[in-house]
Scaffold this motif. Structure first.
Motif, PDB file in Angstrom:
ATOM      1  N   SER A  75     -20.057  30.338  27.434  1.00  0.00           N
ATOM      2  CA  SER A  75     -18.641  29.987  27.559  1.00  0.00           C
ATOM      3  C   SER A  75     -18.072  29.538  26.219  1.00  0.00           C
ATOM      4  N   ALA A  76     -18.887  28.862  25.423  1.00  0.00           N
ATOM      5  CA  ALA A  76     -18.428  28.452  24.091  1.00  0.00           C
ATOM      6  C   ALA A  76     -18.152  29.671  23.216  1.00  0.00           C
ATOM      7  N   ILE A  77     -18.986  30.698  23.335  1.00  0.00           N
ATOM      8  CA  ILE A  77     -18.756  31.937  22.577  1.00  0.00           C
ATOM      9  C   ILE A  77     -17.456  32.596  23.026  1.00  0.00           C
ATOM     10  N   VAL A  78     -17.229  32.639  24.349  1.00  0.00           N
ATOM     11  CA  VAL A  78     -16.009  33.250  24.881  1.00  0.00           C
ATOM     12  C   VAL A  78     -14.774  32.492  24.391  1.00  0.00           C
ATOM     13  N   ALA A  79     -14.817  31.155  24.490  1.00  0.00           N
ATOM     14  CA  ALA A  79     -13.680  30.344  24.051  1.00  0.00           C
ATOM     15  C   ALA A  79     -13.427  30.529  22.556  1.00  0.00           C
ATOM     16  N   ALA A  80     -14.506  30.594  21.773  1.00  0.00           N
ATOM     17  CA  ALA A  80     -14.370  30.770  20.322  1.00  0.00           C
ATOM     18  C   ALA A  80     -13.775  32.139  20.002  1.00  0.00           C
ATOM     19  N   LEU A  81     -14.204  33.173  20.717  1.00  0.00           N
ATOM     20  CA  LEU A  81     -13.691  34.522  20.478  1.00  0.00           C
ATOM     21  C   LEU A  81     -12.205  34.608  20.785  1.00  0.00           C
ATOM     22  N   LEU A  82     -11.805  34.082  21.948  1.00  0.00           N
ATOM     23  CA  LEU A  82     -10.390  34.123  22.325  1.00  0.00           C
ATOM     24  C   LEU A  82      -9.542  33.298  21.355  1.00  0.00           C
ATOM     25  N   SER A  83     -10.053  32.139  20.957  1.00  0.00           N
ATOM     26  CA  SER A  83      -9.321  31.298  20.012  1.00  0.00           C
ATOM     27  C   SER A  83      -9.187  31.986  18.657  1.00  0.00           C
ATOM     28  N   ALA A  84     -10.248  32.689  18.242  1.00  0.00           N
ATOM     29  CA  ALA A  84     -10.209  33.389  16.962  1.00  0.00           C
ATOM     30  C   ALA A  84      -9.142  34.482  16.981  1.00  0.00           C
ATOM     31  N   VAL A  85      -9.037  35.205  18.099  1.00  0.00           N
ATOM     32  CA  VAL A  85      -8.009  36.244  18.200  1.00  0.00           C
ATOM     33  C   VAL A  85      -6.620  35.617  18.129  1.00  0.00           C
ATOM     34  N   ALA A  86      -6.438  34.481  18.824  1.00  0.00           N
ATOM     35  CA  ALA A  86      -5.138  33.804  18.808  1.00  0.00           C
ATOM     36  C   ALA A  86      -4.769  33.354  17.396  1.00  0.00           C
ATOM     37  N   VAL A  87      -5.735  32.773  16.674  1.00  0.00           N
ATOM     38  CA  VAL A  87      -5.479  32.313  15.313  1.00  0.00           C
ATOM     39  C   VAL A  87      -5.226  33.496  14.389  1.00  0.00           C
TER      40      VAL A  87
END
Length: 401
Positions: free
Chosen positions: A371-383
């Motif tokens: 879940s941390a990987i998923v959250a990091a991936l989505l956040s990276a796309v947003a940034v």
């Protein structure tokens, strides 16, 4: 140009004005939405209580029903003015029927089938009959509602007949009933002798319609926060649970950020400027918002599983919820963007592909790590998108005949 609906045969006191003024979302509409917070929560719990392929399929079927009840009411309120006491009374009745339908969702295929379909059929048929009755003969919009009544009555007969069956056997008639409902807008509600409606006849207030659908996205995201917060409180706010709650929130916040970015503003502008906003409302919002909402619900289920067993690896349907929910969300948004502004977001499609690929390792690491990987991936796309200039809104797309 479609005839402004509030200027045919003089002012129509039940309809919103079409004088160029901005159509605002009213308190009655927000009050109505409260029931659907409950409905979306029911759907999440349905999956959590039956974490199987069959359980997910049943929840997906019921999501279609819930969405159809909400989006049809959104269409009506885009035309009808809640300042009218008669319209407000219809909305309150629709809200009550929606509450009964939502309450019966967990047992729609068991003990509460009659309550579920009875409330849904009353909601659909009753709202359409009321819409036709509130309009005088000769008003162009009345023909749309008369066709709607025919389609909803035909589907309603199958819904009610299916309720007489037991368990999953109800789906023998309920699936065709839902198929009729889903096909109706694409078919223009064709009725013998009456013909079909054209999207250019709908005279949609594009900005209002876009904001209403964005409001449903907020409902789904808010439900995700409610479910994960309640699960964390029940589990006890240990250090691990707090970390899981933070990860779940960051994922939900990233989903919110990805939806309510430049594309959302551009989509509102495209709706407001389009010469056929009814077509965009039908294609991009009525149909293509479904995978977005389904993805949010899947992600919410994944967050609940994370907090329940953070150190265990997820498999099967649980793994599909954690990865497939956000992937479906990104795919749905890409299709929505393509229909609205004629372009896709390659970063989001790549992120969706990465999420699917993570299934190869997802069953070998803890739910928290995944879940941390998923959250990091989505956040990276947003940034990443935040660092990219949004550019001006695209020019309105020409109407497709």
């Amino acid at each position: 140009m479609p005839t402004p609906i509030a200027t045919v045969a003089g002012p129509l006191r039940h309809l919103r004005p079409r004088d160029g003024s901005e159509q605002t979302i009213t308190s009655v509409e927000l009050f109505f939405d409260l029931v659907y917070v409950f409905a979306v929560t029911q759907l999440s719990h349905l999956i959590l209580d039956d974490l199987t392929v069959g359980g997910v399929a049943r929840a997906a079927f019921l999501l279609l029903v819930v969405w159809w009840a909400w989006i049809y009411t959104t269409w009506m309120v885009n035309w009808f003015d809640p300042a009218s006491a008669a319209v407000r009374a219809v909305l309150v009745g629709v809200m009550l029927a929606s509450l009964l339908m939502a309450a019966a969702l967990p047992e729609a295929l068991t003990e509460r089938g009659w309550l579920f379909v009875g409330a849904y059929v009353v909601l659909q048929v009753g709202r359409n009959v009321a819409g036709a009755a509130l309009l005088p003969r000769g008003q162009p919009l009345r023909g749309v509602f008369e066709r709607l009544v025919v389609w909803s009555v035909v589907a309603g007969a199958l819904w009610l007949a299916g309720a007489a069956l037991e368990g999953d056997a109800r789906l023998i008639l309920w699936i065709p009933a839902l198929a009729i409902e889903l096909a109706a807008p694409a078919a223009g509600y064709w009725v013998p002798r009456l013909g079909r409606s054209l999207t250019s006849d709908y005279d949609v207030a594009g900005g209002h319609f876009a904001e209403r659908c964005q409001g449903f996205i907020i409902i789904a995201l808010g439900e995700s926060i409610v479910v994960t917060g309640a699960t964390a409180a029940d589990a006890g706010l240990t250090f691990t649970v707090v970390v899981c709650l933070v990860v779940a929130f960051l994922e939900t916040a990233a989903l919110w950020w990805l939806y309510f970015g430049a594309a959302a503003a551009h989509s509102r502008a495209a709706m407001a400027a389009s010469d056929d906003p009814g077509r965009l409302a039908r294609d991009a919002y009525t149909y293509l918002h479904l995978p977005i909402v389904a993805g949010i619900i899947g992600a919410a289920v994944g967050d609940d599983l994370l907090i329940a067993e953070p150190h265990e690896a997820l498999h099967g349907v649980g793994l599909a919820m954690v990865l497939g929910g956000p992937a479906l969300y990104l795919l749905g948004e890409s299709l929505f963007r393509l229909r609205m502004i004629g372009s896709t977001n390659h970063k989001r499609l790549v992120a969706a592909a990465v999420l699917v690929a993570l299934a190869l390792i997802g069953g070998h690491i803890s739910a928290l790590a995944l879940s941390a990987i998923v959250a990091a991936l989505l956040s990276a796309v947003a940034v990443w998108e935040l660092r990219t200039p949004a550019g001006p809104p695209p020019a309105p797309r020409p109407r497709v005949p």
